[in-house]
Design an enzyme around this catalytic site. Sequence first.
Site, mmCIF file in Angstrom:
data_model
loop_
_atom_site.group_PDB
_atom_site.id
_atom_site.type_symbol
_atom_site.label_atom_id
_atom_site.label_comp_id
_atom_site.label_asym_id
_atom_site.label_seq_id
_atom_site.Cartn_x
_atom_site.Cartn_y
_atom_site.Cartn_z
ATOM 1 C CG ASP A 47 3.121 11.034 -2.949
ATOM 2 O OD1 ASP A 47 2.879 11.101 -1.746
ATOM 3 O OD2 ASP A 47 4.143 11.758 -3.554
ATOM 4 C CE LYS A 71 4.596 7.747 5.613
ATOM 5 N NZ LYS A 71 4.398 8.705 4.772
ATOM 6 C CE LYS A 83 -4.056 2.099 0.579
ATOM 7 N NZ LYS A 83 -3.952 2.582 -0.773
ATOM 8 C CG ASN A 106 -4.352 16.256 0.022
ATOM 9 O OD1 ASN A 106 -3.956 15.117 0.838
ATOM 10 N ND2 ASN A 106 -5.671 16.257 -0.018
ATOM 11 C CB SER A 162 -5.652 4.680 2.114
ATOM 12 O OG SER A 162 -5.485 5.992 1.109
ATOM 13 C CE LYS A 188 4.740 7.406 -2.496
ATOM 14 N NZ LYS A 188 3.825 7.827 -1.321
HETATM 15 P P1 NDP Z 1 0.436 17.892 -4.025
HETATM 16 O O1 NDP Z 1 0.890 17.514 -5.221
HETATM 17 O O2 NDP Z 1 -0.987 18.391 -3.619
HETATM 18 O O3 NDP Z 1 1.197 19.221 -3.267
HETATM 19 C C1 NDP Z 1 2.681 19.391 -3.403
HETATM 20 C C2 NDP Z 1 2.946 20.802 -2.769
HETATM 21 O O4 NDP Z 1 4.486 20.879 -2.730
HETATM 22 C C3 NDP Z 1 2.673 21.879 -4.017
HETATM 23 O O5 NDP Z 1 2.238 23.150 -3.276
HETATM 24 C C4 NDP Z 1 4.136 21.824 -4.780
HETATM 25 O O6 NDP Z 1 4.126 23.157 -5.562
HETATM 26 C C5 NDP Z 1 5.017 21.734 -3.733
HETATM 27 N N1 NDP Z 1 6.256 21.049 -4.224
HETATM 28 C C6 NDP Z 1 6.385 19.972 -4.976
HETATM 29 N N2 NDP Z 1 7.612 19.702 -5.240
HETATM 30 C C7 NDP Z 1 8.271 20.602 -4.873
HETATM 31 C C8 NDP Z 1 9.631 21.092 -4.992
HETATM 32 N N3 NDP Z 1 10.638 20.332 -5.510
HETATM 33 N N4 NDP Z 1 9.957 22.190 -4.408
HETATM 34 C C9 NDP Z 1 9.097 23.007 -3.683
HETATM 35 N N5 NDP Z 1 7.742 22.819 -3.313
HETATM 36 C C10 NDP Z 1 7.277 21.694 -4.105
HETATM 37 O O7 NDP Z 1 1.098 16.680 -3.078
HETATM 38 P P2 NDP Z 1 0.707 16.243 -1.376
HETATM 39 O O8 NDP Z 1 0.057 17.383 -0.432
HETATM 40 O O9 NDP Z 1 -0.181 15.126 -1.727
HETATM 41 O O10 NDP Z 1 2.113 15.710 -0.894
HETATM 42 C C11 NDP Z 1 2.981 16.726 -0.240
HETATM 43 C C12 NDP Z 1 3.968 15.896 0.352
HETATM 44 O O11 NDP Z 1 3.394 14.891 1.427
HETATM 45 C C13 NDP Z 1 4.766 14.612 -0.336
HETATM 46 O O12 NDP Z 1 6.255 14.602 0.486
HETATM 47 C C14 NDP Z 1 4.174 13.556 -0.047
HETATM 48 O O13 NDP Z 1 4.710 12.422 -0.414
HETATM 49 C C15 NDP Z 1 3.498 13.435 1.369
HETATM 50 N N6 NDP Z 1 2.504 12.738 1.699
HETATM 51 C C16 NDP Z 1 1.223 13.046 1.069
HETATM 52 C C17 NDP Z 1 0.075 12.227 1.719
HETATM 53 C C18 NDP Z 1 -1.280 12.446 0.736
HETATM 54 O O14 NDP Z 1 -2.144 11.739 1.180
HETATM 55 N N7 NDP Z 1 -1.329 13.184 -0.146
HETATM 56 C C19 NDP Z 1 0.255 10.961 2.270
HETATM 57 C C20 NDP Z 1 1.576 11.085 3.192
HETATM 58 C C21 NDP Z 1 2.387 11.872 2.679
HETATM 59 P P3 NDP Z 1 3.783 23.296 -6.941
HETATM 60 O O15 NDP Z 1 2.377 23.262 -7.239
HETATM 61 O O16 NDP Z 1 4.460 24.320 -7.399
HETATM 62 O O17 NDP Z 1 4.474 22.120 -7.625
#
Ligand code: NDP
Length: 448
Positions: A168, A116, A92, A243, A380, A128
Amino acid sequence: MLGREYVNKVISEVEKRNNGEREFLDAVKEVLSSLVPVFDKHPEYISEGILERLVEPERQIFFRVPWIDDNGNVQVNRGFRVQFNSAIGPYKGGLRFHPSVNQSIIKFLGFEQIFKNSLTGLPIGGGKGGSDFDPKGKSDREVMRFCQSFMAELCKHIGLDTDVPAGDIGVGAREIGYMYGYYKKIRNANDQGVLTGKGLSYGGSLTRKEATGYGLVYFTEEMLNDNSLSFKDKTVLISGSGNVAIYACEKATELGAKVVALSDSNGYVYDENGINLDLIKEIKEVKRGRIKEYLEKVPTAKFVEGCRNIWKEKCDIALPCATQGEIDLEAAKILIKNGVKVVSEGANMPTNLDAIEELQRAGVLFGPAKAANAGGVACSALEMSQNSMRLSWTFEEVDEKLKYIMINIYKNSKKAAEEYGNPGNILMGANIAGFTKVADAMMSQGII
Ligand code: NDP
């Protein structure tokens, strides 16, 4: 063989075998280094080769993803799925679509996911996947054609009881919808539990969208309360505006905090009156725009180019929620100088190893990602349960279960840290608590 010797031996083998995979090697070193006292106490894990097996994925799938863009040109991306460990349940873990995606990043994320998922207390193994495809600037039709091509191959490797992907970075409800639709068409099966993060009209769970951000805040509030603190009246910096960041901002604000900054990969907005989240949702969730558009409606706010600068602003609580490697040693030193009390990770591995050590040395409370952001995968798994039962729980029911899970993750991590001689080190406790459950399951199932 003593724990330290065993761990060092495995780390050096992993370095040789996975040369140049920086993110994966960092993740392995971070976890393995904190397990030394476990091997001192349980040498039986050493003779069964638990670590040697744990650091090698059970299966890795790399594949070509050809698709046609709106101009009729053929594009080719690379697809990945790493099925890391299934000792306690089906693989998962999310799918990431971002140009930076490579083998090392998917392996680091898959490796972290093992622990996790174990910490949630639910029966899910670690995996993943993703692609170097960049959904940014693509039309809906291009995203759809890409998702269909990606699923045409991925569907051969996933299944209700085998491997259940989710979203993600770059994979939200739109992408999950396209992938689920294509899976259903190819397999002629309404296997709703094969993907999570689905839309509510076709098997999604209430609270899934909010779960990682809310869960991060539930976990962090428990850690704060345990240290006679709370979110109330605290100034908070949150990186990202996706998100995780949006719903962390929502819950922290609900608990009385003032979130003053959010970012995207171009820079950050700072609003001393507290971020207007409805406006951020409009820009990011509806228009898929850039964060600096915030200033069009709130001209008193400021926009600063460069997302890394966000940590220069003064705060009590920092919640990195964008991506890996956001807080380096220099950023950690600035945060400490400005009086930060808590750093809690919403993103995966946003804080570099030397930065974590610096924060811990300075007495800053540290919430490690694999514990603090486990709410998404926990929810999830609750979505999978609802799909199996063909029932839907209310928002309140799921939210209550999520809160209970996050509080338990904190308590179990704290207890493990105390039991293994490092009270207060939640990072170490989370690694140990996550590891021992998986190791015991691997011991019971023989050398496989
Ligand atoms: P989203 O795609 O919804 O949002 C990502 C955010 O981070 C955007 O604002 C994006 O900006 C910014 N970002 C992405 N890459 C970079 C970078 N290289 N430098 C600076 N800013 C960056 O992703 P999520 O919110 O889903 O995920 C964010 C983090 O949380 C990740 O590490 C993910 O693995 C982790 N995570 C997410 C889960 C989930 O349920 N969604 C669960 C557990 C962990 P821009 O729009 O400009 O790209």
